[in-house]
Design an enzyme around this catalytic site. Structure first.
Site, PDB file in Angstrom:
ATOM      1  CG  MET A 168      59.040 -44.349 122.225  1.00 48.25           C
ATOM      2  SD  MET A 168      59.731 -43.519 120.793  1.00 48.25           S
ATOM      3  CE  MET A 168      60.386 -44.883 119.849  1.00 48.25           C
ATOM      4  CG  ASP A 169      53.220 -50.030 124.801  1.00 47.12           C
ATOM      5  OD1 ASP A 169      53.078 -50.795 125.778  1.00 47.12           O
ATOM      6  OD2 ASP A 169      52.704 -50.252 123.681  1.00 47.12           O
TER       7      ASP A 169
END
Lengths: 364, 227
Positions: free
Chosen positions: A52-53
């Site tokens: 989850m960047d």
């Protein structure tokens, strides 16, 4: 397979009321279910993993306070999880917090821990996604690195959801793949060391047979007492768990023919003890299967696809061991912007490469 | 309906591939200014993963020549089945500009490119071998009972053990996958923690311009390493 469940998707990000909004939601939900039915004609991944960047970049882009980016990311995650479980994807793994993330500013680390604690407690509520979809939650990583309240909350969530079996959510926290590999090697070493001690114990017992110079019957009695006294070791021997590795064939047959050895071989104690002295030199071998069973991620099959948002194309020490035949996909959107379209595109890409990757998996 | 969806996607990819081929042609001719100067020094170590069924040595040698022309100094060639390893001598003979990478080589600028050859056995199996090295040390230390519940080994000890069994070369900065899907196909896990992984398509349709573009994209990346 499309799971039909009471539909709460979309509520995580929707605000405001009104008949028009509800009607619009119903239409979009209906269209989404149709789309999922079409997708389900082809193969659907069993296990999806997400990095989850882009939460912090999102907060900057939207002129929000830093922590708000992570909160927006959480909402996106919840929507995505609903879509995944609705599609029938049984395992979802998320990279929530890396061991490397501890190097961030202490206030940021603390706010992330506070957010995780808040969301863990929310998972235990009856109307949460966990109850809705029957999800078993596992926290994967070196949990001893977490503060006591966070670790306790994680263990509570795992315990409460342990009987759920419809789907699984694996939350990687205080995790890196290199730490996982070292941990698995440590687990293998400890396991093999126990086997080694058990077999050495056998050797010591047989040496006593030789050195005791007693009448066979007395020797047998003494050894049996010794055997029963050492409860852990003797349990291992009785249940055949002590020395079952390949180099220990002699040890296995010894353990299964206990009485025969004691009575008939005690008279040949010179030969037997010589044989067992040789055994004592041999050390059990750690095999790949031993390491794999001690991996944190051994609770789930390898992921079929790994999706990293923000267009970044590296794994950042995430699931390195498990992604040999995993397709990597990097949509450009920041994590809080990730939604249904990226998931659908990912599934379509998976379906295109599925037969090739399945062939690769069989080659392993 | 499902088939229609996938036919549509194939058509989209076809159009994208044509556009990429055109762009690649322009890049290779030096007509796109952006790609004219590559900061190749940023690329210390390059890994190439090739689908074993596509491992034609003529293509591999041509690719190595392109990399040498771009100034890449250290390359690891990987395929799952070890076909490239078996062709190692042939490749080194046909491609003049390279020597075999020695495990203790430091990544310095050298006149010749260094080439490393790896396969699936250098990945997980090497970790199993390294585990046995660590296990012997663990047993010999004699104080095994005091380690219950505690960490026994550090990551650097693991790295050292991997080195002793020949499974710990340098970590590539960039990994290019030549195959049907973007997948590292079992490249040694310990070495790709922060490696950028890019998909180049099948080896038989490799293009010089696409190679330049991939390296250019890599040089523009900034990593936080978790911070």
């Amino acid at each position: 397979m499309v799971t039909s469940v009471p539909n709460k998707v979309g509520n995580y990000s929707s605000t405001g009321n009104g008949v028009h909004k509800l009607f619009f939601d119903d239409i979009t939900n209906f269209l989404r279910r149709c789309l999922f039915r079409v997708l389900s004609v082809g193969p659907i991944p069993t296990h999806l993993a997400f990095i989850m960047d882009g939460n912090r970049r999102y907060a900057k882009k939207q002129n929000l306070k830093e922590g708000e980016g992570h909160k927006a990311g959480y909402l996106a995650l919840m929507s995505l999880l609903c879509y995944c479980y609705e599609l029938g994807i049984k395992y979802v793994t998320i990279y929530a917090f890396s061991i490397e993330n501890f190097k961030r500013r202490p206030d940021e680390v603390q706010s992330l821990m506070d957010l995780m604690l808040e969301k863990m407690e929310a998972l235990l509520m009856e109307e949460s996604i966990v109850s809705q979809y029957g999800i078993r939650v596992c926290f994967i990583g070196n949990l001893r690195l977490l503060s006591e309240p966070v670790r306790a909350a994680a263990e509570k969530v795992m315990k409460v959801t342990s009987n759920n079996s419809k789907a699984m959510l694996l939350v990687c926290v205080a995790y890196t793949a290199s730490n996982e590999i070292v941990h698995a090697v440590e687990g293998s070493c400890k396991e093999k060391e126990k086997e080694f001690r058990l077999c050495n114990l056998n050797n010591n017992v047989m040496d006593d047979v030789k050195e005791g110079e007693k009448v066979n019957g007395m020797v047998v009695h003494d050894i049996q007492d010794f055997y029963e006294d050492t409860s852990v070791e003797s349990q291992g021997l009785k249940q055949g768990k002590g020395c079952n590795g390949a180099p220990y064939h002699a040890c296995e047959s010894f353990e299964s023919n206990w009485d025969q050895v004691l009575t008939s071989k005690a008279s040949k104690s010179g030969e037997v003890s010589e044989g067992f002295r040789n055994l004592r030199q041999e050390v059990p071998v750690i095999k790949l299967v031993d390491i794999e069973k001690h991996m944190y991620m051994a609770v789930a099959p390898d992921p079929d696809m790994l999706i990293r948002s923000f267009g970044e194309s590296r794994l950042s020490n995430f699931l390195l061991w498990q992604t040999s035949n995993c397709q990597l996909y990097s949509p450009a959107a920041l994590w809080p912007e990730i939604g249904l379209s990226q998931l659908v595109w990912a599934i379509l890409k998976f379906q295109q490469s599925h037969s090739y990757l399945e062939k690769k998996m069989k080659q392993l | 309906m499902w088939h229609l969806l996938h036919v549509t996607i194939h058509l989209c990819y076809f159009a994208i591939n044509i556009a990429n081929a055109l762009e690649s042609h322009l890049i290779s001719k030096g007509l796109l200014r952006r790609y004219k100067s590559l900061h190749i020094s940023k690329l210390q170590y390059l890994a190439i993963v090739i689908e074993s069924e596509d491992c034609r040595t003529s293509n591999v040698i041509e690719l190595l020549q392109w990399l040498a022309d771009l100034g890449v100094k250290h390359v690891c060639l990987y395929d799952m089945e070890g076909i490239l390893k078996k062709s190692k001598d042939f490749i080194l003979e046909k491609f003049d500009g390279a020597t075999l990478f020695q495990e203790n080589d430091v990544l310095l600028d050298q006149p010749l490119m260094t080439l490393e050859f790896a396969s699936l056995s250098d990945g997980k199996e090497a970790v199993a071998k390294a585990a046995n090295v660590l296990f012997m040390k663990y047993l010999k230390s004699g104080s095994t009972s005091s380690y219950q519940g505690e960490q026994i080994f550090t990551e650097s000890q693991m790295g050292e053990a991997l080195k002793t069994v020949g499974g710990n070369g340098p970590e590539p900065d960039l990994l290019l996958v030549y195959g049907p899907a973007r997948c590292h196909l079992g490249f040694p896990a310990w070495r790709i923690r922060y490696t950028e992984i890019q998909h180049m398509g099948p080896l038989k349709s490799m293009k010089y311009g696409s190679l330049i573009k991939a390296i250019y994209k890599f040089t523009m990346v900034q990593q936080n390493y978790g911070k």
